[in-house]
Write an enzyme that holds these catalytic residues in place. Structure first.
Site, PDB file in Angstrom:
ATOM      1  N   SER A  18       0.799  -1.231   0.000  1.00  0.00           N
ATOM      2  CA  SER A  18       0.000   0.000   0.000  1.00  0.00           C
ATOM      3  C   SER A  18       0.828   1.275   0.000  1.00  0.00           C
ATOM      4  O   SER A  18       1.839   1.373   0.681  1.00  0.00           O
ATOM      5  CB  SER A  18      -0.914   0.015   1.217  1.00  0.00           C
ATOM      6  OG  SER A  18      -1.612   1.236   1.228  1.00  0.00           O
ATOM      7  N   SER A  20      -1.027   4.174   0.445  1.00  0.00           N
ATOM      8  CA  SER A  20      -2.009   5.119   0.983  1.00  0.00           C
ATOM      9  C   SER A  20      -1.421   5.975   2.101  1.00  0.00           C
ATOM     10  O   SER A  20      -1.687   7.175   2.186  1.00  0.00           O
ATOM     11  CB  SER A  20      -3.223   4.363   1.521  1.00  0.00           C
ATOM     12  OG  SER A  20      -3.901   3.744   0.467  1.00  0.00           O
ATOM     13  N   LYS A  69     -13.089  -5.483   2.008  1.00  0.00           N
ATOM     14  CA  LYS A  69     -14.038  -4.478   1.516  1.00  0.00           C
ATOM     15  C   LYS A  69     -15.491  -4.920   1.647  1.00  0.00           C
ATOM     16  O   LYS A  69     -16.384  -4.094   1.800  1.00  0.00           O
ATOM     17  CB  LYS A  69     -13.726  -4.116   0.065  1.00  0.00           C
ATOM     18  CG  LYS A  69     -12.456  -3.298  -0.031  1.00  0.00           C
ATOM     19  CD  LYS A  69     -12.157  -2.839  -1.422  1.00  0.00           C
ATOM     20  CE  LYS A  69     -10.795  -2.160  -1.398  1.00  0.00           C
ATOM     21  NZ  LYS A  69     -10.541  -1.238  -2.459  1.00  0.00           N
ATOM     22  N   GLY A 130     -12.023 -11.511 -11.257  1.00  0.00           N
ATOM     23  CA  GLY A 130     -12.179 -11.445  -9.803  1.00  0.00           C
ATOM     24  C   GLY A 130     -13.588 -11.014  -9.440  1.00  0.00           C
ATOM     25  O   GLY A 130     -14.285 -10.392 -10.266  1.00  0.00           O
ATOM     26  N   GLY A 133     -14.127  -7.074  -3.551  1.00  0.00           N
ATOM     27  CA  GLY A 133     -14.563  -5.694  -3.322  1.00  0.00           C
ATOM     28  C   GLY A 133     -14.229  -4.765  -4.476  1.00  0.00           C
ATOM     29  O   GLY A 133     -15.077  -3.963  -4.899  1.00  0.00           O
TER      30      GLY A 133
HETATM   31  P1  NAP Z   1     -10.678  -8.963  -2.611  1.00  0.00           P
HETATM   32  O1  NAP Z   1     -11.949  -8.342  -2.138  1.00  0.00           O
HETATM   33  O2  NAP Z   1      -9.964  -9.901  -1.719  1.00  0.00           O
HETATM   34  O3  NAP Z   1     -10.982  -9.681  -4.001  1.00  0.00           O
HETATM   35  C1  NAP Z   1     -10.008 -10.195  -4.840  1.00  0.00           C
HETATM   36  C2  NAP Z   1     -10.653 -11.185  -5.804  1.00  0.00           C
HETATM   37  O4  NAP Z   1      -9.629 -11.678  -6.631  1.00  0.00           O
HETATM   38  C3  NAP Z   1     -11.264 -12.380  -5.081  1.00  0.00           C
HETATM   39  O5  NAP Z   1     -12.609 -12.170  -4.813  1.00  0.00           O
HETATM   40  C4  NAP Z   1     -11.011 -13.516  -6.051  1.00  0.00           C
HETATM   41  O6  NAP Z   1     -12.137 -13.701  -6.932  1.00  0.00           O
HETATM   42  C5  NAP Z   1      -9.831 -13.070  -6.881  1.00  0.00           C
HETATM   43  N1  NAP Z   1      -8.613 -13.772  -6.443  1.00  0.00           N
HETATM   44  C6  NAP Z   1      -8.034 -13.756  -5.221  1.00  0.00           C
HETATM   45  N2  NAP Z   1      -6.940 -14.544  -5.220  1.00  0.00           N
HETATM   46  C7  NAP Z   1      -6.839 -15.076  -6.463  1.00  0.00           C
HETATM   47  C8  NAP Z   1      -5.933 -15.978  -7.089  1.00  0.00           C
HETATM   48  N3  NAP Z   1      -4.901 -16.516  -6.419  1.00  0.00           N
HETATM   49  N4  NAP Z   1      -6.168 -16.313  -8.397  1.00  0.00           N
HETATM   50  C9  NAP Z   1      -7.219 -15.806  -9.080  1.00  0.00           C
HETATM   51  N5  NAP Z   1      -8.101 -14.948  -8.524  1.00  0.00           N
HETATM   52  C10 NAP Z   1      -7.914 -14.581  -7.247  1.00  0.00           C
HETATM   53  O7  NAP Z   1      -9.622  -7.829  -3.010  1.00  0.00           O
HETATM   54  P2  NAP Z   1      -9.922  -6.365  -3.580  1.00  0.00           P
HETATM   55  O8  NAP Z   1     -10.021  -5.429  -2.454  1.00  0.00           O
HETATM   56  O9  NAP Z   1     -11.015  -6.446  -4.599  1.00  0.00           O
HETATM   57  O10 NAP Z   1      -8.510  -6.042  -4.312  1.00  0.00           O
HETATM   58  C11 NAP Z   1      -8.125  -6.734  -5.491  1.00  0.00           C
HETATM   59  C12 NAP Z   1      -6.927  -5.999  -6.109  1.00  0.00           C
HETATM   60  O11 NAP Z   1      -7.320  -4.714  -6.595  1.00  0.00           O
HETATM   61  C13 NAP Z   1      -5.805  -5.748  -5.106  1.00  0.00           C
HETATM   62  O12 NAP Z   1      -4.583  -5.891  -5.774  1.00  0.00           O
HETATM   63  C14 NAP Z   1      -6.016  -4.301  -4.709  1.00  0.00           C
HETATM   64  O13 NAP Z   1      -4.839  -3.656  -4.265  1.00  0.00           O
HETATM   65  C15 NAP Z   1      -6.498  -3.708  -6.021  1.00  0.00           C
HETATM   66  N6  NAP Z   1      -7.321  -2.502  -5.824  1.00  0.00           N
HETATM   67  C16 NAP Z   1      -6.781  -1.297  -6.207  1.00  0.00           C
HETATM   68  C17 NAP Z   1      -7.540  -0.147  -6.097  1.00  0.00           C
HETATM   69  C18 NAP Z   1      -6.964   1.166  -6.550  1.00  0.00           C
HETATM   70  O14 NAP Z   1      -7.397   2.207  -6.075  1.00  0.00           O
HETATM   71  N7  NAP Z   1      -6.037   1.151  -7.489  1.00  0.00           N
HETATM   72  C19 NAP Z   1      -8.821  -0.192  -5.557  1.00  0.00           C
HETATM   73  C20 NAP Z   1      -9.351  -1.439  -5.189  1.00  0.00           C
HETATM   74  C21 NAP Z   1      -8.581  -2.586  -5.320  1.00  0.00           C
HETATM   75  P3  NAP Z   1     -12.669 -15.190  -7.260  1.00  0.00           P
HETATM   76  O15 NAP Z   1     -12.679 -15.899  -5.934  1.00  0.00           O
HETATM   77  O16 NAP Z   1     -14.013 -14.943  -7.826  1.00  0.00           O
HETATM   78  O17 NAP Z   1     -11.710 -15.806  -8.234  1.00  0.00           O
END
Ligand code: NAP
Length: 252
Positions: A18, A20, A69, A130, A133
């Site tokens: 992060s 942030s 999230k 994915g 959140g």
């Molecule tokens: P999350 O709620 O944990 O969700 C991640 C999703 O990715 C899971 O629901 C899962 O979907 C999939 N996943 C997890 N591990 C995996 C693996 N080994 N192989 C394949 N799919 C996998 O996380 P999130 O908060 O959405 O964050 C996801 C990413 O987006 C992170 O890298 C985060 O830093 C980034 N992000 C960035 C911003 C920004 O402002 N740039 C904002 C939000 C998020 P399935 O179970 O359906 O496969």
């Protein structure tokens, strides 16, 4: 007279990726808010959230990241429209009055994502990789833009959700916008990438990675090798952080 300290921070796990804390503390310094500080609060499980609120009496706002999230929602008193519609929370305003703590959840990821797409000629339909959140915020944002989309998930059993093995040449060619909302490729696991058939990408594709650390993930590198347009998650991070900052300041 010395101003009362105000604390903000980020909950999630792990938090090594992060930026942030850096962004918010630089912003506080720029605005002369010498009483404000932003810290990282890695929580092993979301059940630690209520004790964090009790143990940090100056805490007035939090951002929420992977993997909480959605999991944080049952711990909050109220949600605003953006969080309800997205089904995910990335910003929490904490109010303390007469010893009573109240929390309200917001989602600035969706409007943050939308802001980054202004001026881009994005052609759908889209694939959202994915279902967590971040993916839900993108879903809400694409709905607002009128861009149709499908989710791709490791859990292929859910109705209407594609699995990675469903991604044929035809499916890739008919979905010109592909958004990585998984943590695959995020620091420190920079060698990983979503298992999609990159060889079917064309110069008409747009790959958007929500990850911003590293700046260029394997997902984006593989897109660039096929001449796609690409964008990483840095502008989204900044846009959603600006909106969170405003929510925090309205509360203070
Ligand atoms: P999350 O709620 O944990 O969700 C991640 C999703 O990715 C899971 O629901 C899962 O979907 C999939 N996943 C997890 N591990 C995996 C693996 N080994 N192989 C394949 N799919 C996998 O996380 P999130 O908060 O959405 O964050 C996801 C990413 O987006 C992170 O890298 C985060 O830093 C980034 N992000 C960035 C911003 C920004 O402002 N740039 C904002 C939000 C998020 P399935 O179970 O359906 O496969």
């Amino acid at each position: 007279m010395e101003q009362q300290k105000v604390l903000f921070g980020l909950v999630g796990f792990p938090l090594g990726h992060s930026r942030s804390q850096e962004w918010f503390n630089a912003r506080f310094a720029l605005e002369g808010k010498t009483n404000a500080e932003y810290r990282l609060f890695p929580l092993n499980v979301i059940e630690e959230f209520p004790s964090l609120l009790r143990n940090e009496p100056d805490l007035a706002g939090l951002n929420v990241t992977i993997p909480y999230k959605e999991k944080i929602i049952p711990f909050l008193d109220e949600l605003d429209e953006s969080a309800r519609s997205a089904g995910a929370v990335n910003t929490v305003r904490i109010t303390r009055r007469d010893g009573l703590i109240t929390t309200k959840g917001f989602n600035t990821d969706a409007p943050g994502f939308l802001k980054t797409t202004e001026g881009l000629a994005l052609k759908g339909p889209a694939l959202i990789l994915g279902t967590g959140g971040g993916a839900k915020a993108v879903e809400y944002a694409l709905s607002l833009k009128g861009i149709p989309f499908s989710f791709v998930s490791r859990k292929s059993d859910a109705h209407g959700i594609l699995s990675y093995t469903d991604l044929t040449q035809g499916l890739i060619r008919s979905h010109l916008l592909i958004i990585n909302a998984t943590p695959l490729g995020m620091h420190p696991d920079t060698g990983s990438f979503p298992p999609i058939p990159y060889q079917f990408l064309t110069r008409d594709h747009f790959l958007y990675d929500l990850i911003y650390n590293p700046e260029e993930t394997e997902f984006l590198k593989k897109g660039l090798a096929m001449n796609t347009r690409v964008m990483n998650g840095w502008q989204m991070l900044v846009s959603q952080a600006e909106l969170s900052y405003n929510i925090f300041m309205e509360g203070g």
